[in-house]
Motif scaffolding. Structure first.
Motif, short mmCIF file in Angstrom:
data_model
loop_
_atom_site.label_atom_id
_atom_site.label_comp_id
_atom_site.label_asym_id
_atom_site.label_seq_id
_atom_site.Cartn_x
_atom_site.Cartn_y
_atom_site.Cartn_z
N ILE A 76 8.32 -12.96 5.19
CA ILE A 76 9.35 -12.55 4.38
C ILE A 76 9.12 -11.14 3.99
O ILE A 76 10.26 -10.42 3.78
CB ILE A 76 9.77 -13.51 3.05
N LEU A 77 8.03 -10.60 3.81
CA LEU A 77 7.86 -9.28 3.33
C LEU A 77 8.23 -8.28 4.34
O LEU A 77 9.18 -7.32 3.91
CB LEU A 77 6.38 -8.96 2.82
N GLU A 78 7.79 -8.46 5.63
CA GLU A 78 8.20 -7.44 6.63
C GLU A 78 9.80 -7.77 6.91
O GLU A 78 10.30 -6.73 7.10
CB GLU A 78 7.56 -7.93 8.13
N TRP A 79 10.19 -8.87 6.58
CA TRP A 79 11.90 -9.01 6.92
C TRP A 79 12.47 -8.30 5.79
O TRP A 79 13.64 -7.83 6.10
CB TRP A 79 11.88 -10.57 6.65
N LEU A 80 12.14 -8.22 4.60
CA LEU A 80 12.92 -7.57 3.73
C LEU A 80 12.73 -5.97 3.58
O LEU A 80 13.54 -5.36 3.01
CB LEU A 80 12.48 -8.13 2.34
N LYS A 81 11.46 -5.75 4.05
CA LYS A 81 11.25 -4.33 3.91
C LYS A 81 12.38 -3.08 4.19
O LYS A 81 12.54 -2.38 3.81
CB LYS A 81 9.92 -3.85 4.41
N PRO A 82 12.82 -3.56 5.64
CA PRO A 82 13.92 -2.56 5.95
C PRO A 82 15.25 -2.29 4.81
O PRO A 82 15.64 -1.20 4.99
CB PRO A 82 14.62 -3.07 7.17
N VAL A 83 15.40 -3.39 4.17
CA VAL A 83 16.44 -3.09 3.30
C VAL A 83 16.21 -2.76 1.92
O VAL A 83 16.61 -1.92 1.47
CB VAL A 83 17.26 -4.63 2.91
N THR A 84 14.82 -3.28 1.49
CA THR A 84 14.38 -2.89 -0.06
C THR A 84 13.57 -1.54 0.09
O THR A 84 13.26 -0.87 -1.02
CB THR A 84 13.49 -3.94 -0.55
N GLY A 85 13.12 -1.02 1.27
CA GLY A 85 12.21 -0.09 1.09
C GLY A 85 10.67 -0.77 0.81
O GLY A 85 10.60 -1.66 0.10
N TYR A 86 9.69 0.11 1.21
CA TYR A 86 8.31 -0.05 0.78
C TYR A 86 7.40 0.96 0.75
O TYR A 86 7.30 1.56 1.54
CB TYR A 86 7.83 -1.49 1.46
N GLU A 87 6.61 1.13 -0.32
CA GLU A 87 5.73 2.16 -0.32
C GLU A 87 4.43 1.36 -0.81
O GLU A 87 4.38 1.11 -1.87
CB GLU A 87 5.83 2.96 -1.22
N GLU A 88 3.38 1.43 0.08
CA GLU A 88 2.09 0.58 -0.39
C GLU A 88 1.70 1.56 -1.46
O GLU A 88 1.34 2.94 -1.27
CB GLU A 88 1.20 0.33 0.87
N ALA A 89 1.27 1.03 -2.64
CA ALA A 89 0.57 1.77 -3.51
C ALA A 89 -1.30 1.65 -3.37
O ALA A 89 -1.44 0.58 -2.93
CB ALA A 89 1.02 1.36 -4.99
N ALA A 90 -1.82 2.63 -3.75
CA ALA A 90 -3.14 2.59 -3.49
C ALA A 90 -3.78 2.00 -4.71
O ALA A 90 -3.63 2.17 -5.86
CB ALA A 90 -3.77 4.20 -3.58
N LEU A 91 -4.74 0.66 -4.38
CA LEU A 91 -5.19 0.29 -5.21
C LEU A 91 -6.82 0.44 -5.43
O LEU A 91 -7.26 0.83 -4.65
CB LEU A 91 -5.29 -1.23 -4.93
N GLU A 92 -7.00 0.78 -6.67
CA GLU A 92 -8.47 1.32 -6.70
C GLU A 92 -9.77 0.50 -6.75
O GLU A 92 -10.71 0.74 -6.55
CB GLU A 92 -8.53 1.94 -8.16
N VAL A 93 -9.20 -0.74 -6.99
CA VAL A 93 -10.04 -1.93 -6.89
C VAL A 93 -9.80 -2.80 -5.81
O VAL A 93 -8.83 -2.81 -5.48
CB VAL A 93 -10.30 -2.87 -8.20
N PRO A 94 -10.92 -3.63 -5.18
CA PRO A 94 -10.50 -4.25 -4.07
C PRO A 94 -9.50 -5.36 -4.53
O PRO A 94 -9.47 -5.94 -5.59
CB PRO A 94 -11.98 -4.86 -3.60
#
Lengths: 659, 508
Positions: A515-533
Motif C-alpha cells: 500500500i505504501l508503494e501504491w500510494l506514493k505516486p499520489v501523495t509524494g514521499y520523502e524519507e526522513a533520516a532517522l538518527e536512531v535505528p
C-alpha cells in the motif's frame, strides 16, 4: 430606424443561434473497459436510497435486502477496479469520468466528474467493503426495529455521499459529498429521535460539523480566487507557484474543515455524543469512514500543504493534542462505545500527526487510516454484539465474564484488540510504528508523544477487554446474555481477519500489493533520516505497550470492578470522565453567548426587519385598497378611464416625438 | 382585380376549426337533443387535434399567403399550436359535468330570465346547452386567424370572430346568473368600444399609407417619413384596441368583473387563449407593420408596461376573491409580457412566446382547481372559503400552490424560466431600469401569491371553509397537464425554448 428590427422582419433562413444549453451531456473521457462503470459506485447506493425513501412502507418487507445489495455490488466492483488499476502502468492510474457540466457561472466551472486514482481506490475499497459488511450486520442488528427500511435508506444515502466525497474530481463536488455525509450522519445519529439524547446529539454533531464546513467553503472560494479553478488537477498544478501566505490560509481553512469532520480538538465534542446512534452507524460512520474524511482532505490536498509549512505544523499540533486527549477520555469512560469513541479520536489524532509531517508522513496517515477502519469497525461491531446481548446496556460496569457466553464476539474482540494495540505482527504494529518513526525523525518530542499514546492505547483497550469479558459477572438481574445471530457474527469474523492480517497484507508480506508503494505516486514521499535505528523505536514501543497492558490488567483484570463508579479518583480520571471539560467551556464561551445573540437577532428580526417589511406591505396594501375604489363596476366609468388612457397614450407619443 | 390564389394547405388549421364550428351549428339545428353533446364534443376535440396536427405538419413554412392577407411563419405556427393546446385543455374543463350536482358550468337555457319559472323548469328537466361548443370553436378559429393576420382588416375581422362568441359565453354561467350577464354585457360594450378604436386606427393608418397590409405600411414608413402625426395618431388608436384585449392598464377595468362573472371554464379559456392570441397579433403588428417606427412607440409601451405590472400587482394585494385576484394577476402578467413586446428582438419574441404558452397552460389548470372548491351555492371563491384547504385536500392545495409559485416566478417552475427569459431579453435590449421595476412588481406580486398558500396551509379550516369536490377525468386531466408542464418546463425548459428560438422570425 432600428437595424435590429429590420433583420428581425426580413425573410430568410430560420436562425440557428440557440441559447446555451443548461446541461451538456458529454460522454466519459479517458475511461474505458471496466472504468466505464465507475459511475455505478455512486449510482447504485444512490438508487437504493431513492427507492427506499420513495417507496416508503411498501418496501418494508424487502428494503433491507435491496440496501445490502446496493452496498455489496459496489464492493465487488471496487475490487474489480483495483485489479484493473493494478494492471495499468504507474503513471496512468488516474482515471477521470466526466458526466456533465454541473455549475458554471462566468468563468467558474465545476464539472460533475469523478476521479479514480490509487488514493481514491483505497478509500473506495474501505468504504464499500466495510460498508457492505456493516450493511449485512445491520440486517440482524436492526431486525426488531420498525424503522429498519428507513435505516437502510439512510445507510445507502451515506454510502453514496461518502463515495462521492472520495471520488470527486473537484473541491466543489467533494463539498457536495462532504455535506451529504454530514446529513446522513445527522439523520443516523438521531435515528432513534424519540430519545431526547439522540436528537440532541444529532443536532450537536450537525452544528459542530457546520463550523468545520465553513472552513471548507472558505478554502474553495480562496482556491477559485487564487487559481481560477477548483478542479484537483488545476489546483495541484498551480499550487507550487502560489504565494505561501495564501497557501497557508487555504491550508488552515481546510484544516478547520478536517477538524470538524474528523472530531479533532477543539471540535471533537460531538463524537462521544454521536454514540447515541445505532451501533452499525458508529462503526461505519463514526469509526471507519466519515470521521476519517478529514485525513483524506488533507492528504488529497498535499500539494497545498507542501507550500504551507505553518499549516502543516498546526495539523501536527492538533493531531498530538487530540491523540492524547482521546486516549485520556478513552481510559476514563465507563460506557463501552464512548471509550471506543475516545479511541477513535486518538487514532485519528495519529493520522493527523502523520499528515502533519508532510511528505514524510502522508502515506502513513492513509496506511493507518485503512488499518484503523478494519480494527475499529471490528471493535464497534463487537461492542454492538455485546450491547445486543445485554439489553442495550452500555455501561461496562454491568458487564464482566462475557467470554463464557459470547465466544465468537470475544475472539473477534481480541482480534480487534491485537489490531489496535500495536503488538507485532498485527495491523498497528506496521502503521503505528511507521508513524512513530517518521515523527521521531522530524521532531523527537512528537515521537515521544506518539510512543506514549501507544501505551495509552494499550491501557484503554486492556481496560475495556477486562471489564467486558473477564472478571466476575456484574450483570443486571434481567440480563440473559447470548451470542448474536449469524448475520452479525460473520461480518465481525471477516473484519477480525482484517484486524489480524491487514498489516501483513498491506505491506506485501501476504499478497503482492504494498500500500505504501501504491500510494506514493499520489501523495509524494520523502524519507526522513532517522538518527536512531528503526528497531530501537520498535522495541521501545513494544515495551511501553506491554507495560500499559500489564499495569491495566493488574488494576481491572485482577481486582473486582465495582458497579458504581468510584468517586474518590484522581483529577485525571475526573477530567477524563468529563471529556476534559470541553463541553463546559463550549457551553460557557460559545453556546450561551450564542443563545443571547440569537435572542437578540430574533428580537431585531421581529421588530426591525419584519416591522419594515410589514410597514411596506401594509403601505402597498393601502394603495391597493385605494386603487380598488376605481373599480366601480359601472361600464361608463370604465369607458371613461379608457378614454383617459388613450389621451395618456397620445400624450406620451407626442412627448416622445417632441424630444 | 384578380382573385387571390387560395393556399389550402397553409390554411387547413383555420378551415378545420371554422368548418367544424359551422357543422356544429347545423348539429344544433338538426340533431336530436340527447345526441348533441356527444357529437359536439367529438367535433370539437377532433377539430382541435386535426388542426394541431396540421400546424405541426406546416411547421417550417415561411411565406405570405392569400395575396398578403395572412402570414404563415414561425411565430404564427408556434402561437397557433399553443392556442390549440390551450383550447384542448380548456375544452376538457368545458366538458366537465360531475362537479356541479345540477349539471355543467353553463345555464340550462341562457335565454331564460334568471330566477324565472322557465329557468327552474329547464334546470329541473336537466337541459344542457350545447351551443357552447360551436361558439367555442368559432372563437378558437378566430384566434388562429388573429395571430396569422397580415393586414389590418383581416386582423379586425379575426378580432371580432374571436370576441363575439366570448361575449356570449361569458353570460352563460349556471350559478349567479345576474353577475354573469352583467359581465357579458360589460365585456361586449367595452369590447365594442375598443374595436372602434382599433378600426379608427386602421382608417388613420390607411390614410397615412394608402394600404392596410402590414408589408405596405412598413414600406411606407421606411420610404417616406412624412405625415408623422397621422402615423402616430393611427398607432395610438390601433394599440388601444389591442391593449384592451390583453387587459393592459388603463384598459383593464373589464377584466376582473368579466373573469369573476363568467363560467369558470370560459374564464380559464379567456385568461389563457385570448392572451396568447392578442399578444401574438400585437407582436406581429408592432414588429412587422410598425417596426420602422419602433422609436416612436416604444416609450409608450414602456409606460404602459410599468403601469400594468404595478397596478395589477398592487390591486391584487387588496383582493379577497380568488378569481378576482387571478384576474389582477393576469393583468400583472400582461405587464411583464408587454416588456417583451417593447424589447423588439428575436430573443424577446421567443421569450414572450415561451411565457405565453406556459402561463396559458398553468392558468387553465389554476381555474380548473378553482372550480373544484365549492359550497352549496356553487364555487366558493372567497379567500375565507379556502382557509385550511390544505388539510382537507392536500392534492388540490398542493397543485394550486405550484401554480401560484409559478405565477410568482419561483425557480424550478416554468414561470421562473419565462420571467427570466423575458427580463433577460429586456435587459439586453437596454431597458434595465424597466426590468428593475418589473422585479419590484414581481416581489409585490409574490406577496399575494404566497398569502394564498399561507391561507391554505397555515390556518385551521373553519366552518366557512368550502368542500373540495372530486372531478371527473376531464378536469383532472386539465390540471395534470398544467402541473406537468409547469414542473417539466421549470426543470428542463430547453426543448421548448429551442422551439421558440427556432420560430422567432416574422415573414415579411
Amino acid at each position: 430606424m432600428s437595424t435590429a428590427l429590420m433583420s428581425l422582419a426580413t425573410s430568410g433562413d430560420i436562425p440557428s443561434d440557440t441559447v446555451e444549453p443548461i446541461l451538456t451531456q458529454i460522454t466519459a473521457s479517458d475511461a474505458g473497459g471496466i472504468f466505464e462503470f465507475m459511475w455505478l459506485l455512486l449510482a447504485l447506493p444512490a438508487f437504493g436510497a431513492a427507492v427506499l425513501f420513495v417507496a416508503g412502507r411498501r418496501s418494508n418487507a424487502w428494503g433491507h435486502l435491496l440496501g445490502v445489495l446496493m452496498a455489496v455490488i459496489p464492493a465487488g466492483l471496487a475490487i474489480w477496479l483495483l485489479v484493473a488499476l493494478m494492471g495499468r502502468p504507474e503513471e496512468s492510474r488516474t482515471i477521470t469520468q466526466h458526466f456533465w457540466d454541473w455549475t458554471f457561472v462566468g468563468t467558474f466551472n465545476a464539472e460533475f466528474a469523478i476521479r479514480l486514482d490509487p488514493l481514491s481506490i483505497v478509500f473506495v475499497l474501505l468504504i464499500t467493503i466495510v460498508g457492505g459488511l456493516i450493511h449485512i450486520y445491520s440486517v440482524g442488528y436492526m431486525a426488531e426495529d420498525p424503522g429498519r427500511r428507513l435505516f437502510f435508506a439512510m445507510l445507502n444515502l451515506f454510502l453514496a455521499a461518502m463515495l462521492l466525497l472520495v471520488l470527486a474530481d473537484n473541491y466543489l463536488l467533494l463539498y457536495l459529498g462532504w455535506e451529504g455525509v454530514g446529513l446522513a450522519s445527522y439523520l443516523l445519529v438521531g435515528f432513534w429521535q424519540y430519545k431526547d439524547v439522540a436528537a440532541v446529539a444529532a443536532k450537536k454533531a450537525f452544528v459542530m460539523n457546520r463550523i468545520g464546513d465553513v472552513g471548507l467553503s472558505i478554502a474553495i472560494m480562496l482556491m477559485f480566487v487564487t487559481f481560477g479553478s477548483v478542479t484537483f488537477g488545476d489546483v495541484f498544478a498551480a499550487a507550487p507557484e502560489a504565494d505561501s501566505t495564501t497557501m497557508t490560509l487555504i491550508g488552515l481553512a481546510l484544516l478547520l474543515a478536517a477538524t470538524g469532520k474528523s472530531a479533532q480538538y477543539p471540535l471533537q465534542a460531538w463524537l462521544l455524543d454521536a454514540m447515541e446512534g445505532p451501533t452499525p452507524v458508529s462503526a461505519l460512520i463514526h469509526a471507519a469512514t466519515m470521521v476519517t474524511a478529514g485525513v483524506y482532505l488533507i492528504v488529497r490536498s498535499n500539494a497545498i500543504f507542501d507550500q504551507a509549512p505553518v499549516a502543516l505544523n498546526v495539523v501536527l499540533a492538533v493531531g498530538l493534542v487530540t491523540m492524547i486527549a482521546g486516549a485520556w477520555i478513552g481510559c476514563a469512560q465507563d460506557e463501552l462505545k464512548k471509550a471506543l469513541a475516545g479511541s477513535t479520536m486518538s487514532q485519528i489524532g495519529y493520522m493527523f500527526v502523520a499528515a502533519g509531517l508532510g511528505p514524510a508522513g502522508y502515506v502513513f496517515a492513509i496506511f493507518h487510516l485503512v488499518m484503523h477502519g478494519m480494527f475499529k469497525a471490528d471493535l464497534f461491531l463487537g461492542s454492538g454484539s455485546v450491547m445486543h446481548a445485554m439489553n442495550e446496556e452500555r455501561n461496562m460496569r454491568f458487564y464482566g465474564a462475557l467470554r463464557g457466553v459470547m465466544i465468537v464476539t470475544w475472539i473477534t474482540f481480541i482480534c480487534g484488540f491485537l489490531g489496535i494495540s500495536g503488538l507485532p505482527p498485527f495491523d498497528s504494529a506496521f502503521s503505528k510504528d511507521d508513524i512513530i518513526a517518521a515523527a521521531t525523525s522530524q521532531n523527537w518530542f512528537a515521537g515521544a508523544v506518539t510512543i506514549f499514546a501507544a501505551g495509552l492505547t494499550a491501557t484503554y483497550m486492556t481496560r475495556m477487554m477486562a471489564m467486558t469479558f473477564f472478571g466476575k459477572a456484574r450483570w443486571h438481574d434481567d440480563a440473559h446474555p447470548h451470542e448474536s445471530p449469524q448475520t452479525m457474527l460473520w461480518p465481525m469474523i471477516i473484519l477480525s481477519f482484517g484486524a489480524i492480517f491487514g498489516g501483513l497484507f498491506a505491506v506485501g508480506v501476504i499478497g503482492d500489493l504494498n500500500i505504501l508503494e501504491w500510494l506514493k505516486p499520489v501523495t509524494g514521499y520523502e524519507e526522513a533520516a532517522l538518527e536512531v535505528p528503526h528497531w530501537s523505536l520498535e522495541v521501545i514501543t513494544f515495551v511501553v505497550v506491554i507495560i500499559g497492558i500489564v499495569l491495566t490488567w493488574m488494576q481491572f483484570g485482577m481486582r473486582d470492578v465495582p458497579q458504581a463508579a468510584p468517586q474518590h479518583v484522581t483529577v485525571l480520571t475526573k477530567a477524563g470522565r468529563e471529556e476534559l471539560y470541553t463541553n463546559t467551556w463550549h457551553e460557557e464561551l460559545l453556546m450561551r453567548p450564542g443563545q443571547h445573540l440569537t435572542r437578540w437577532l430574533v428580537w431585531f428580526d421581529n421588530k426591525g426587519i419584519d416591522g419594515a417589511v410589514r410597514g411596506i406591505a401594509s403601505g402597498i396594501m393601502g394603495i391597493g385598497t385605494g386603487l380598488t375604489r376605481t373599480q366601480t363596476g359601472y361600464s361608463r366609468r370604465y369607458a371613461l378611464v379608457m378614454v383617459g388612457g388613450f389621451l395618456l397614450l397620445v400624450a406620451v407619443f407626442f412627448l416622445a416625438w417632441w424630444f | 382585380m384578380t382573385f387571390p390564389e387560395i393556399a389550402w394547405v397553409q390554411l387547413t388549421p383555420v378551415i378545420i376549426m371554422l368548418g367544424a364550428a359551422a357543422i356544429g351549428v347545423l348539429v344544433e339545428a338538426f340533431a336530436p337533443r340527447t345526441s348533441r353533446r356527444p357529437i359536439q364534443m367529438f367535433l370539437t376535440f377532433a377539430a382541435l387535434i386535426a388542426a394541431f396536427v396540421m400546424v405541426v405538419i406546416n411547421a417550417g413554412t415561411f411565406e405570405v399567403i392569400m395575396d398578403g392577407a395572412m402570414a404563415v411563419d414561425g411565430p404564427a405556427l408556434f402561437l397557433q399550436g399553443s392556442i390549440l393546446l390551450i383550447g384542448m385543455v380548456a375544452a376538457l374543463l368545458i366538458s366537465e359535468r360531475t362537479i356541479d350536482p345540477s349539471g355543467d358550468a353553463f345555464a340550462a337555457r341562457a335565454s331564460a330570465m334568471p330566477g324565472s319559472l322557465d329557468e327552474r323548469q329547464f334546470t329541473a328537466r336537466g337541459y344542457f346547452q350545447t351551443e357552447v361548443w360551436p361558439l367555442f370553436m368559432f372563437s378558437v378559429g378566430g384566434m388562429l386567424v388573429f395571430v396569422a393576420a397580415n393586414d389590418l382588416l383581416v386582423m379586425f375581422v379575426a378580432l371580432e370572430i374571436m370576441s363575439l362568441p366570448l361575449y356570449l359565453l361569458a353570460g352563460m354561467a349556471r350559478r349567479r346568473r345576474l353577475l354573469s350577464q352583467e359581465a357579458a354585457l360589460k365585456y361586449f360594450v367595452l369590447g365594442a368600444f375598443s374595436s372602434a378604436f382599433f378600426l379608427f386606427g386602421t382608417a388613420l393608418l390607411y390614410g397615412y399609407s394608402g394600404t392596410v397590409s402590414f408589408t405596405g405600411i412598413q414600406a411606407h414608413i421606411t420610404a417616406q417619413p412624412q405625415m408623422l402625426g397621422l402615423l402616430l395618431a393611427g398607432i395610438a388608436f390601433l394599440v388601444v384596441g389591442l391593449l384592451f384585449k390583453v387587459s393592459a392598464v388603463p384598459f383593464h377595468a373589464w377584466a376582473p368583473d368579466v373573469y369573476q362573472g363568467s363560467p369558470t371554464p370560459i374564464t380559464a379559456f379567456m385568461a389563457a387563449a385570448v392572451k396568447v392570441a392578442a399578444f401574438g397579433a400585437m407582436l406581429r403588428v408592432m414588429y412587422v407593420a410598425l417596426g420602422g417606427a419602433v422609436w416612436d412607440w416604444r416609450p409608450v409601451f414602456w409606460v404602459i408596461a410599468a403601469l400594468t405590472f404595478f397596478v395589477g400587482s398592487i390591486i391584487a394585494l387588496a383582493q379577497t376573491d380568488i378569481k378576482r385576484m387571478l384576474a389582477y394577476s393576469s393583468i400583472a402578467h400582461a405587464g411583464f409580457l408587454l416588456l417583451g413586446v417593447a424589447s423588439v428582438s428575436r430573443e424577446a419574441l421567443a421569450a414572450t412566446m415561451f411565457y405565453l404558452v406556459t402561463y396559458g397552460l398553468a392558468t387553465v389548470g389554476a381555474f380548473g382547481l378553482i372550480s373544484l372548491v365549492r359550497n352549496e351555492s356553487g364555487e366558493a371563491t372567497s379567500l375565507d372559503a379556502w382557509r385550511g384547504i390544505g388539510k382537507k385536500s392536500p392534492a388540490v392545495a398542493g397543485a394550486f400552490s405550484l401554480f401560484l409559485l409559478s405565477f410568482a416566478g419561483i425557480p424550478l417552475t416554468a414561470g421562473f424560466v419565462g420571467k427570466f427569459s423575458i427580463f433577460a431579453s429586456a435587459a439586453a435590449a437596454g431597458s434595465v431600469w424597466l426590468v428593475f421595476l418589473a422585479v419590484l412588481a414581481s416581489a409585490i406580486a409574490a406577496f399575494f401569491y404566497v398569502r394564498v398558500i399561507v391561507v391554505m396551509y397555515f390556518s385551521e379550516p373553519t366552518e366557512k371553509t368550502a368542500d373540495v369536490v372530486m372531478p371527473s377525468w376531464a378536469t383532472t386531466g386539465a390540471i395534470v397537464v398544467g402541473v406537468a408542464v409547469t414542473i417539466a418546463l421549470g426543470v428542463f425548459p430547453q426543448p421548448v425554448l429551442d422551439l421558440a428560438m427556432s420560430a422567432n422570425i416574422f415573414v415579411h
